[in-house]
Design a protein around this motif. Structure first.
Motif, PDB file in Angstrom:
ATOM      1  N   GLU A 144      79.784  67.115  53.083  1.00 18.92           N
ATOM      2  CA  GLU A 144      78.769  67.854  53.824  1.00 18.92           C
ATOM      3  C   GLU A 144      77.435  67.095  53.848  1.00 18.92           C
TER       4      GLU A 144
ATOM      5  N   ARG B  50      83.617  71.100  64.587  1.00 21.40           N
ATOM      6  CA  ARG B  50      82.351  71.398  63.906  1.00 21.40           C
ATOM      7  C   ARG B  50      81.228  70.465  64.349  1.00 21.40           C
TER       8      ARG B  50
ATOM      9  N   LEU C  53      78.218  74.212  60.346  1.00 27.43           N
ATOM     10  CA  LEU C  53      78.833  74.512  59.054  1.00 27.43           C
ATOM     11  C   LEU C  53      78.901  76.017  58.811  1.00 27.43           C
TER      12      LEU C  53
END
Length: 177
Positions: A8, A133, A149
């Motif tokens: 991330e 995403r 996210l």
């Protein structure tokens, strides 16, 4: 959480870096590069010179392509980046960050470390089949990237500014009818 912490973090940093080339352009000084380095918790060496800033700017098109390509194209790009860098995964722990992967030595140039970390993050994105995403901002006047996210996959705009601009345009269109 959708991805592991280091995945991330690498995706967020890569999107921010690519978007720094969109209006209003940022990352134009070595001071801004140093702030980016600190904000995104990069480790290893930071030369802090113009040559390093130029090298980081030089990878922006490649990063953008990596983050916006189809799954098969992304796989090819990831493999190419990791091979070029002779990436060798190793587990490390530093500061407040628990065990995570580093793929190249900390003394490698920053632009190489950014490319490799982003490529490795894309490995997780590909394996989880989560390329959806990553997208381009839904504001027709914006080319910035969006990293969604959120749990419900509802993020469409790169910023509040673009979201507000689209909402105002939709409101005005409704009022005109």
């Amino acid at each position: 959480m959708v991805f592991a912490y280091d995945t991330e973090a690498a995706l967020v940093a890569a999107v921010a870096l690519v978007n720094s080339a969109e209006p209003p352009v940022t990352m134009t000084t070595t001071e801004e590069l140093a702030a980016f380095f600190a904000q995104h918790n990069y480790t290893g060496k930071l030369d802090g010179g113009q040559a390093e800033l130029d090298a980081v700017h030089g990878i922006l098109p490649r990063l953008r392509e990596l983050l916006t390509s189809t799954r098969d194209e992304t796989v090819d790009q990831v493999n190419e980046i990791l091979a070029e860098a002779k990436a060798l995964p190793r587990l490390v722990r530093h500061g407040d960050t628990d065990w995570h992967l580093h793929l190249v030595e900390d003394d490698r140039p920053l632009h190489v470390r950014i490319l490799v970390e982003t490529a490795m993050a894309m490995v997780d994105v590909i394996r989880a089949d989560e390329l959806s995403r990553l997208d381009i901002c839904a504001d027709g006047d914006c080319e910035a990237l969006v990293l969604d996210l959120s749990r419900n996959r509802s993020r469409r705009f790169c910023s509040t500014t673009c979201g507000n601009r689209a909402a105002v345009a939709a409101y005005r269109a409704r009022q005109a009818n």
